[in-house]
Write an enzyme that holds these catalytic residues in place. Structure first.
Site, PDB file in Angstrom:
ATOM      1  N   LYS A 180      40.898  40.823  50.655  1.00  0.00           N
ATOM      2  CA  LYS A 180      42.158  41.530  50.410  1.00  0.00           C
ATOM      3  C   LYS A 180      42.169  41.998  48.961  1.00  0.00           C
ATOM      4  CE  LYS A 180      46.086  40.888  48.668  1.00  0.00           C
ATOM      5  NZ  LYS A 180      46.419  42.227  48.141  1.00  0.00           N
ATOM      6  N   GLY A 233      42.804  35.930  40.073  1.00  0.00           N
ATOM      7  CA  GLY A 233      44.067  36.556  39.681  1.00  0.00           C
ATOM      8  C   GLY A 233      44.832  35.646  38.750  1.00  0.00           C
ATOM      9  N   GLU A 236      49.610  31.679  38.174  1.00  0.00           N
ATOM     10  CA  GLU A 236      50.804  31.471  38.996  1.00  0.00           C
ATOM     11  C   GLU A 236      50.492  31.631  40.495  1.00  0.00           C
ATOM     12  OE1 GLU A 236      53.740  34.325  37.921  1.00  0.00           O
ATOM     13  OE2 GLU A 236      55.175  33.580  39.410  1.00  0.00           O
ATOM     14  N   GLY A 238      47.500  31.578  41.773  1.00  0.00           N
ATOM     15  CA  GLY A 238      46.474  30.583  42.090  1.00  0.00           C
ATOM     16  C   GLY A 238      47.082  29.260  42.531  1.00  0.00           C
ATOM     17  N   GLU A 255      39.703  31.559  40.274  1.00  0.00           N
ATOM     18  CA  GLU A 255      39.317  32.056  38.952  1.00  0.00           C
ATOM     19  C   GLU A 255      40.560  32.720  38.396  1.00  0.00           C
ATOM     20  OE1 GLU A 255      38.726  33.941  36.093  1.00  0.00           O
ATOM     21  OE2 GLU A 255      37.619  35.433  37.235  1.00  0.00           O
ATOM     22  N   CYS A 289      40.172  38.647  32.254  1.00  0.00           N
ATOM     23  CA  CYS A 289      40.659  37.263  32.235  1.00  0.00           C
ATOM     24  C   CYS A 289      40.081  36.455  31.084  1.00  0.00           C
ATOM     25  CB  CYS A 289      40.354  36.596  33.572  1.00  0.00           C
ATOM     26  SG  CYS A 289      38.684  36.892  34.137  1.00  0.00           S
ATOM     27  N   GLU A 388      49.155  34.532  28.725  1.00  0.00           N
ATOM     28  CA  GLU A 388      48.231  35.635  28.980  1.00  0.00           C
ATOM     29  C   GLU A 388      49.015  36.942  29.029  1.00  0.00           C
ATOM     30  OE1 GLU A 388      46.177  35.869  32.881  1.00  0.00           O
ATOM     31  OE2 GLU A 388      44.366  36.105  31.684  1.00  0.00           O
TER      32      GLU A 388
HETATM   33  P1  NAP Z   1      48.231  38.463  40.929  1.00  0.00           P
HETATM   34  O1  NAP Z   1      49.644  38.622  41.310  1.00  0.00           O
HETATM   35  O2  NAP Z   1      47.697  37.111  40.727  1.00  0.00           O
HETATM   36  O3  NAP Z   1      47.364  39.249  42.028  1.00  0.00           O
HETATM   37  C1  NAP Z   1      46.021  38.985  42.347  1.00  0.00           C
HETATM   38  C2  NAP Z   1      45.810  39.170  43.842  1.00  0.00           C
HETATM   39  O4  NAP Z   1      46.599  38.218  44.561  1.00  0.00           O
HETATM   40  C3  NAP Z   1      46.225  40.524  44.377  1.00  0.00           C
HETATM   41  O5  NAP Z   1      45.369  40.896  45.426  1.00  0.00           O
HETATM   42  C4  NAP Z   1      47.614  40.250  44.897  1.00  0.00           C
HETATM   43  O6  NAP Z   1      48.036  41.163  45.886  1.00  0.00           O
HETATM   44  C5  NAP Z   1      47.440  38.877  45.493  1.00  0.00           C
HETATM   45  N1  NAP Z   1      48.673  38.103  45.637  1.00  0.00           N
HETATM   46  C6  NAP Z   1      49.843  38.252  44.961  1.00  0.00           C
HETATM   47  N2  NAP Z   1      50.738  37.343  45.384  1.00  0.00           N
HETATM   48  C7  NAP Z   1      50.122  36.601  46.344  1.00  0.00           C
HETATM   49  C8  NAP Z   1      50.529  35.507  47.157  1.00  0.00           C
HETATM   50  N3  NAP Z   1      51.756  34.980  47.068  1.00  0.00           N
HETATM   51  N4  NAP Z   1      49.641  34.989  48.029  1.00  0.00           N
HETATM   52  C9  NAP Z   1      48.394  35.495  48.131  1.00  0.00           C
HETATM   53  N5  NAP Z   1      47.968  36.544  47.397  1.00  0.00           N
HETATM   54  C10 NAP Z   1      48.813  37.080  46.503  1.00  0.00           C
HETATM   55  O7  NAP Z   1      47.941  39.286  39.644  1.00  0.00           O
HETATM   56  P2  NAP Z   1      48.677  40.646  39.244  1.00  0.00           P
HETATM   57  O8  NAP Z   1      50.104  40.649  39.635  1.00  0.00           O
HETATM   58  O9  NAP Z   1      47.865  41.734  39.743  1.00  0.00           O
HETATM   59  O10 NAP Z   1      48.633  40.493  37.705  1.00  0.00           O
HETATM   60  C11 NAP Z   1      49.539  39.600  37.081  1.00  0.00           C
HETATM   61  C12 NAP Z   1      48.871  38.825  36.014  1.00  0.00           C
HETATM   62  O11 NAP Z   1      47.756  38.114  36.570  1.00  0.00           O
HETATM   63  C13 NAP Z   1      48.251  39.646  34.929  1.00  0.00           C
HETATM   64  O12 NAP Z   1      49.169  40.041  33.986  1.00  0.00           O
HETATM   65  C14 NAP Z   1      47.229  38.694  34.412  1.00  0.00           C
HETATM   66  O13 NAP Z   1      47.813  37.788  33.534  1.00  0.00           O
HETATM   67  C15 NAP Z   1      46.762  37.959  35.615  1.00  0.00           C
HETATM   68  N6  NAP Z   1      45.485  38.482  36.156  1.00  0.00           N
HETATM   69  C16 NAP Z   1      44.392  37.744  35.971  1.00  0.00           C
HETATM   70  C17 NAP Z   1      43.190  38.193  36.462  1.00  0.00           C
HETATM   71  C18 NAP Z   1      41.941  37.428  36.289  1.00  0.00           C
HETATM   72  O14 NAP Z   1      40.863  37.977  36.496  1.00  0.00           O
HETATM   73  N7  NAP Z   1      41.998  36.164  35.964  1.00  0.00           N
HETATM   74  C19 NAP Z   1      43.121  39.405  37.112  1.00  0.00           C
HETATM   75  C20 NAP Z   1      44.288  40.141  37.310  1.00  0.00           C
HETATM   76  C21 NAP Z   1      45.458  39.647  36.823  1.00  0.00           C
HETATM   77  P3  NAP Z   1      48.968  42.424  45.468  1.00  0.00           P
HETATM   78  O15 NAP Z   1      48.139  43.285  44.614  1.00  0.00           O
HETATM   79  O16 NAP Z   1      49.281  43.043  46.774  1.00  0.00           O
HETATM   80  O17 NAP Z   1      50.150  41.850  44.759  1.00  0.00           O
END
Ligand code: NAP
Ligand code: MG
Length: 499
Positions: A180, A233, A236, A238, A255, A289, A388
């Site tokens: 996904k 991602g 939170e 995670g 991760e 990240c 972050e």
């Molecule tokens: P995110 O909310 O953690 O999203 C990552 C993935 O998880 C996306 O595919 C997202 O889908 C999905 N997701 C969201 N809520 C979920 C849930 N309740 N259950 C299962 N899957 C879910 O990250 P983001 O909103 O894109 O970014 C927010 C923050 O995350 C950033 O500001 C950054 O701090 C952090 N981030 C970290 C990394 C890393 O590599 N460590 C990468 C990206 C972001 P949708 O896209 O449909 O919401």
């Protein structure tokens, strides 16, 4: 209406979402839609999991000799290179990275991941044997088997690389997989599913479905037929994945986020270290990240070092993401832009000095561009040093003595990456060994190598990706005890129960 249209990729075919829903993917550089993508719901999750389970149960992939699986992984690698221009252009328009980065890092990086896991598979011993005499003679076989159906939930910052990091080890180990992608950046993961299929991966083994995390992601993390969930991602989400996966005790690898320390030692080559501090923070607009967002500098060198960083940051060129001269693109979305500028306000209120940047780029008339931003006089307790931000914002923190540098570096809930800069390698190594993170670079930054493990200490994650360690994470380990066919009276342990 955008010109490019993509369905879901399920069971070896492009398919519309069952509910008929689609969404537009916005190009962050133009703020205009550039592609239309099918949006999955729970029914599509069930369909994709059923296809994956069918292919797994039938053994069409896992029962192939590993040489054959390895060969198909190499074919995927080659097919990615054949389509690299198309993939790079899609990656840039979907997520807002630069064509420079997509061409130099994203597409070849994804391709190499398949080649690396092909090699890791061939190097791995499928079965090992051990003799044992106690309490009775036995042969003991320890073998590796796939887990079953694996789900990968991936973010928007490196869509193609992340899809490769999830699909390649899953395939190498013989699993079936459902990816996904992030809703902002679904396209290149979908194209990768098609590439896998064309390279000879049987139908149902690789499925990619775009859709909202709160629904599609949660359905995957709870589905009884999914054996493993691999997530990249935010910390939170995670946490949420770990909770959801606990209902069916899925294998989980995570991760997550970071707030990585980049430690400049007093004997560093300061020019190189200053450029490294900037590369570590501003590459891909800071949306990485393991970005080195806390730069720790010895007090006596502090003012001069900040000055070098400010000067160096002027060599970064914001612009059209498809122009090879551009070195920095926009943030992925308006929401991310708002988050980043919110953190800059927080930093100012906390008393840090913003010495350059701090706002949307005045030179760009559209797109979610934010200027490279440097804060000085940052205390590690401030929110801009603890949370972050995921944007081009760096906190430069002064320290006094190596022990203090290590203390500050480890004073974080995160533990993903970091670096140490010194002309004295032994000095740098002494510090590197004391840093509580999964990766430490010395005199470099962001050089992730697919042969070596990547992952986080503390709240930056669970498990490791890449290299043989990353293959382990997609396998179950089975012990087969082979006893002798002998009278019960020879099996002395039975005396514990029988007279
Ligand atoms: P995110 O909310 O953690 O999203 C990552 C993935 O998880 C996306 O595919 C997202 O889908 C999905 N997701 C969201 N809520 C979920 C849930 N309740 N259950 C299962 N899957 C879910 O990250 P983001 O909103 O894109 O970014 C927010 C923050 O995350 C950033 O500001 C950054 O701090 C952090 N981030 C970290 C990394 C890393 O590599 N460590 C990468 C990206 C972001 P949708 O896209 O449909 O919401
Ligand atoms: Mg987009």
């Amino acid at each position: 209406m955008s010109s490019k249209e993509f369905g879901l990729f399920i069971d070896g075919k492009w398919q519309p979402a069952k509910g008929g829903k689609t969404a537009e993917s916005i190009n962050p550089a133009t703020e205009e839609p550039w592609a239309t993508v099918a949006v999955a719901d729970r029914d599509d999750v069930d369909k994709a999991v059923a296809a994956a389970k069918r292919s797994y149960d039938a053994g069409v992939w896992r029962n192939k000799p590993k040489q054959e699986r390895a060969e198909i992984l190499n074919k995927i690698c080659n097919a990615i290179f054949e389509r690299q221009d198309e993939l790079a252009a899609a990656e840039v328009q979907d997520g807002g990275g630069t064509i420079r980065k997509a061409t130099a890092a994203d597409i070849p990086g994804g391709a190499q991941t398949f080649m690396q896991f092909s090699q890791a598979l061939l190097a791995q011993t499928e079965e090992e044997e051990f003799e044992e005499q106690v309490p009775v003679p036995s042969r003991n076989i320890v073998r590796r088997e796939p887990i079953g159906v694996c789900a990968g939930i991936i973010p928007w910052n490196f869509p193609f690389v992340m899809a490769s990091w999830k699909i390649a080890p899953a395939l190498a180990a013989g699993n079936s997989v459902i990816i996904k992608p992030a809703s902002n950046t679904p396209v290149t993961a979908l194209l990768l599913a098609e590439i896998c299929s064309q390279a000879g991966v049987p139908d149902g083994v690789v499925n990619v479905i775009s859709g909202p995390g709160g629904m599609v992601g949660e359905a995957l993390a709870t589905h009884p037929d999914v054996g493993k969930v691999a997530f990249t991602g935010s910390t939170e989400v995670g946490r949420r994945i770990m909770q959801l996966a606990s209902g069916t005790i899925k294998k989980v690898t995570l991760e997550l986020g970071g707030k990585s320390p980049n430690i400049i030692l007093d004997d560093a080559d300061l020019d190189s270290a200053a450029m490294g501090a900037l590369f570590g923070t501003f590459f891909h607009q800071g949306q990485i990240c393991e970005s080195g967002t806390r730069v720790l500098v010895p007090e006596p060198l502090y003012d001069g070092f900040v000055e070098r960083m400010v000067e160096g940051s002027k060599r970064i060129s914001l612009g059209d993401t498809l122009d090879p001269a551009t070195t920095m693109g926009p943030l992925v979305s308006k929401a991310q832009l708002d988050t980043v500028s919110g953190y800059v306000d927080i930093g100012r209120k906390e008393g840090a000095d913003c010495v350059i940047g701090g706002s949307c780029s005045a030179s760009m008339d559209r797109g979610y561009y934010f200027e490279p931003t440097i804060f000085r006089n940052v205390d590690n307790k401030m929110r801009i040093a603890q949370e972050e931000i995921f944007g081009p914002v760096v906190s430069v923190i002064p320290y006094n003595g190596d022990a203090a540098a290590v203390g500050i570096a480890n004073d974080s809930m995160y533990g993903l990456g970091g670096a140490v800069w010194s002309k004295d390698t032994e000095h740098a190594l002494r510090i590197a060994r004391r840093i509580q993170t999964g990766t430490v670079w010395i005199n470099d930054y962001h050089l992730i190598n697919v042969r070596f493990p990547f992952g986080g200490y503390k709240q930056s994650g669970v498990g490791r990706e890449l290299g043989p360690w990353g293959l382990d994470a997609y396998q179950e380990i089975k012990h087969i005890h082979v006893g002798q066919s002998a009278p019960a009276s020879d099996k002395i342990y039975m005396a514990m129960l029988f007279n």
